[in-house]
Scaffold this motif. Structure first.
Motif, PDB file in Angstrom:
ATOM      1  N   ASP A   4      51.737  49.139  28.321  1.00  0.00           N
ATOM      2  CA  ASP A   4      51.668  50.153  29.686  1.00  0.00           C
ATOM      3  C   ASP A   4      50.114  50.530  28.883  1.00  0.00           C
ATOM      4  N   LYS A   5      50.847  51.258  28.480  1.00  0.00           N
ATOM      5  CA  LYS A   5      49.380  52.214  27.835  1.00  0.00           C
ATOM      6  C   LYS A   5      48.278  51.699  27.815  1.00  0.00           C
ATOM      7  N   ASP A   6      48.081  50.131  27.035  1.00  0.00           N
ATOM      8  CA  ASP A   6      46.568  49.531  26.826  1.00  0.00           C
ATOM      9  C   ASP A   6      46.117  49.870  28.486  1.00  0.00           C
ATOM     10  N   LYS A   7      46.774  49.084  29.799  1.00  0.00           N
ATOM     11  CA  LYS A   7      46.772  48.853  30.604  1.00  0.00           C
ATOM     12  C   LYS A   7      45.970  50.241  31.239  1.00  0.00           C
ATOM     13  N   THR A   8      46.116  50.725  31.146  1.00  0.00           N
ATOM     14  CA  THR A   8      46.541  52.713  31.809  1.00  0.00           C
ATOM     15  C   THR A   8      44.792  53.035  30.941  1.00  0.00           C
ATOM     16  N   LEU A   9      44.532  52.466  30.034  1.00  0.00           N
ATOM     17  CA  LEU A   9      43.590  53.348  29.087  1.00  0.00           C
ATOM     18  C   LEU A   9      41.823  52.172  30.056  1.00  0.00           C
ATOM     19  N   LYS A  10      42.258  51.216  30.262  1.00  0.00           N
ATOM     20  CA  LYS A  10      40.789  50.624  30.654  1.00  0.00           C
ATOM     21  C   LYS A  10      40.264  51.715  31.598  1.00  0.00           C
ATOM     22  N   LYS A  11      38.833  50.754  30.936  1.00  0.00           N
ATOM     23  CA  LYS A  11      37.536  51.617  32.046  1.00  0.00           C
ATOM     24  C   LYS A  11      37.210  51.089  32.353  1.00  0.00           C
ATOM     25  N   LEU A  12      36.147  50.981  33.763  1.00  0.00           N
ATOM     26  CA  LEU A  12      36.262  51.139  35.813  1.00  0.00           C
ATOM     27  C   LEU A  12      34.983  51.479  35.904  1.00  0.00           C
ATOM     28  N   LEU A  13      34.302  50.430  36.268  1.00  0.00           N
ATOM     29  CA  LEU A  13      32.920  51.251  36.943  1.00  0.00           C
ATOM     30  C   LEU A  13      32.524  50.876  38.172  1.00  0.00           C
ATOM     31  N   VAL A  14      32.895  52.121  38.996  1.00  0.00           N
ATOM     32  CA  VAL A  14      32.647  52.480  40.403  1.00  0.00           C
ATOM     33  C   VAL A  14      31.572  52.770  41.204  1.00  0.00           C
ATOM     34  N   ARG A  15      30.640  51.323  41.621  1.00  0.00           N
ATOM     35  CA  ARG A  15      29.415  50.814  42.442  1.00  0.00           C
ATOM     36  C   ARG A  15      29.855  51.547  43.552  1.00  0.00           C
ATOM     37  N   VAL A  16      28.789  52.185  43.781  1.00  0.00           N
ATOM     38  CA  VAL A  16      28.920  53.159  45.445  1.00  0.00           C
ATOM     39  C   VAL A  16      27.422  52.291  46.022  1.00  0.00           C
ATOM     40  N   TYR A  17      27.320  51.613  46.692  1.00  0.00           N
ATOM     41  CA  TYR A  17      26.077  50.777  47.846  1.00  0.00           C
ATOM     42  C   TYR A  17      25.542  52.234  47.889  1.00  0.00           C
ATOM     43  N   GLY A  18      24.153  51.952  47.881  1.00  0.00           N
ATOM     44  CA  GLY A  18      23.465  53.024  48.580  1.00  0.00           C
ATOM     45  C   GLY A  18      22.969  52.627  50.068  1.00  0.00           C
ATOM     46  N   GLU A  19      22.548  53.795  50.258  1.00  0.00           N
ATOM     47  CA  GLU A  19      22.500  53.833  52.134  1.00  0.00           C
ATOM     48  C   GLU A  19      21.710  52.866  52.725  1.00  0.00           C
ATOM     49  N   ASN A  20      21.972  52.376  54.089  1.00  0.00           N
ATOM     50  CA  ASN A  20      21.272  50.843  54.246  1.00  0.00           C
ATOM     51  C   ASN A  20      20.814  50.192  54.136  1.00  0.00           C
ATOM     52  N   THR A  21      21.880  49.927  52.544  1.00  0.00           N
ATOM     53  CA  THR A  21      21.071  48.476  52.209  1.00  0.00           C
ATOM     54  C   THR A  21      21.777  46.962  52.246  1.00  0.00           C
ATOM     55  N   GLU A  22      23.042  47.547  53.344  1.00  0.00           N
ATOM     56  CA  GLU A  22      23.592  46.613  54.260  1.00  0.00           C
ATOM     57  C   GLU A  22      22.543  45.770  55.168  1.00  0.00           C
ATOM     58  N   VAL A  23      21.306  46.464  55.436  1.00  0.00           N
ATOM     59  CA  VAL A  23      20.152  46.248  55.985  1.00  0.00           C
ATOM     60  C   VAL A  23      19.825  44.131  55.627  1.00  0.00           C
ATOM     61  N   LEU A  24      19.571  44.101  54.188  1.00  0.00           N
ATOM     62  CA  LEU A  24      19.368  43.292  52.975  1.00  0.00           C
ATOM     63  C   LEU A  24      20.391  42.859  52.824  1.00  0.00           C
ATOM     64  N   ILE A  25      21.427  43.101  52.472  1.00  0.00           N
ATOM     65  CA  ILE A  25      22.013  41.841  51.746  1.00  0.00           C
ATOM     66  C   ILE A  25      23.390  42.226  52.716  1.00  0.00           C
ATOM     67  N   ASN A  26      24.050  40.984  53.463  1.00  0.00           N
ATOM     68  CA  ASN A  26      25.438  40.743  53.297  1.00  0.00           C
ATOM     69  C   ASN A  26      26.400  41.549  52.350  1.00  0.00           C
ATOM     70  N   ARG A  27      27.500  42.320  52.600  1.00  0.00           N
ATOM     71  CA  ARG A  27      28.517  42.762  51.529  1.00  0.00           C
ATOM     72  C   ARG A  27      29.402  41.669  51.667  1.00  0.00           C
ATOM     73  N   GLU A  28      30.107  41.188  52.547  1.00  0.00           N
ATOM     74  CA  GLU A  28      31.103  40.603  52.122  1.00  0.00           C
ATOM     75  C   GLU A  28      30.540  39.251  51.774  1.00  0.00           C
ATOM     76  N   ARG A  29      29.354  38.914  52.088  1.00  0.00           N
ATOM     77  CA  ARG A  29      28.776  37.278  51.299  1.00  0.00           C
ATOM     78  C   ARG A  29      28.816  37.321  49.450  1.00  0.00           C
ATOM     79  N   GLU A  30      28.046  38.925  49.547  1.00  0.00           N
ATOM     80  CA  GLU A  30      28.084  39.671  48.014  1.00  0.00           C
ATOM     81  C   GLU A  30      28.922  39.226  47.361  1.00  0.00           C
ATOM     82  N   GLU A  31      29.919  40.047  48.155  1.00  0.00           N
ATOM     83  CA  GLU A  31      31.567  40.527  47.675  1.00  0.00           C
ATOM     84  C   GLU A  31      32.222  39.282  47.452  1.00  0.00           C
TER      85      GLU A  31
END
Length: 163
Positions: A4-31
C-alpha cells in the motif's frame, strides 16, 4: 502494509492541454490511442482523464534528447518506425494513411492567417516569418519522410538527416 505504501509513493505527470489545441487534435481519438500504446509499452500509461488533460505515468530516468545529438537518431527513428507499424484497435477500420500531413496542412492554413491585433511586437515578428517558404519546406519533408506516397525507406530518411 508495504504494498500500500509503494502504491501511494508513485509519481504522476499531469498533462494539461493547451488552449485551443482541439482545433488540430481530436482529443477523444488521441486519448484512446495514447491509452492503447501505453498498454503495449510504447509510452507512459494513462491513469486518468480530467476536463482539459490527463494523468500519465512518470519516468524517473527520462531525459530530453537534443536534436543535434545524432548518435540517438537511428535508435529513435527505429523505435518510432516500430511503434508506427502497430495497428491499434481504434485504427483497424480506418485507412492506413497517416494523419500527419493532414494536420500539418491544417496547421499551416490556420497559422498563416493569424493576426495579433492587440500585440504589435508579436505581429511584427509574425510578419517577419517567411510564409512563402514554409509550404516548400513542408513539401520537401513530404518527399523525404517515408510514406506510401513516396515509397522512401527509412534509410533514405537517415541519409538526408546525416548528410
Amino acid at each position: 502494509d508495504k504494498d500500500d505504501k509503494d502504491k501511494t509513493l508513485k509519481k504522476l505527470l499531469v498533462r494539461v492541454y493547451g488552449e485551443n489545441t482541439e482545433v488540430l487534435i481530436n482529443r477523444e481519438r488521441e486519448e484512446k490511442l495514447f491509452n492503447e500504446l501505453g498498454e503495449l509499452g510504447f509510452g507512459p500509461r494513462m491513469y486518468g482523464l480530467f476536463g482539459n488533460g490527463r494523468l500519465e505515468q512518470w519516468y524517473d530516468n527520462a531525459s530530453t534528447l537534443l536534436l543535434h545529438e545524432r548518435k540517438h537518431c537511428k535508435k529513435t527513428c527505429g523505435t518510432l518506425a516500430e511503434m508506427h507499424s502497430i495497428r491499434p484497435k481504434l485504427c483497424k477500420d480506418e485507412e492506413s494513411e497517416s494523419s500527419l500531413w493532414t494536420i500539418v496542412d491544417k496547421w499551416f492554413d490556420i497559422a498563416s492567417n493569424v493576426e495579433f491585433k492587440d500585440d504589435n511586437e508579436k505581429q511584427t515578428k509574425y510578419e517577419q516569418l517567411n510564409w512563402e517558404n514554409i509550404p516548400k519546406q513542408i513539401n520537401l519533408m513530404k518527399s523525404i519522410i517515408p510514406s506510401d506516397q513516396n515509397k522512401n525507406s527509412v534509410d533514405t530518411l537517415f541519409e538526408f538527416i546525416i548528410s
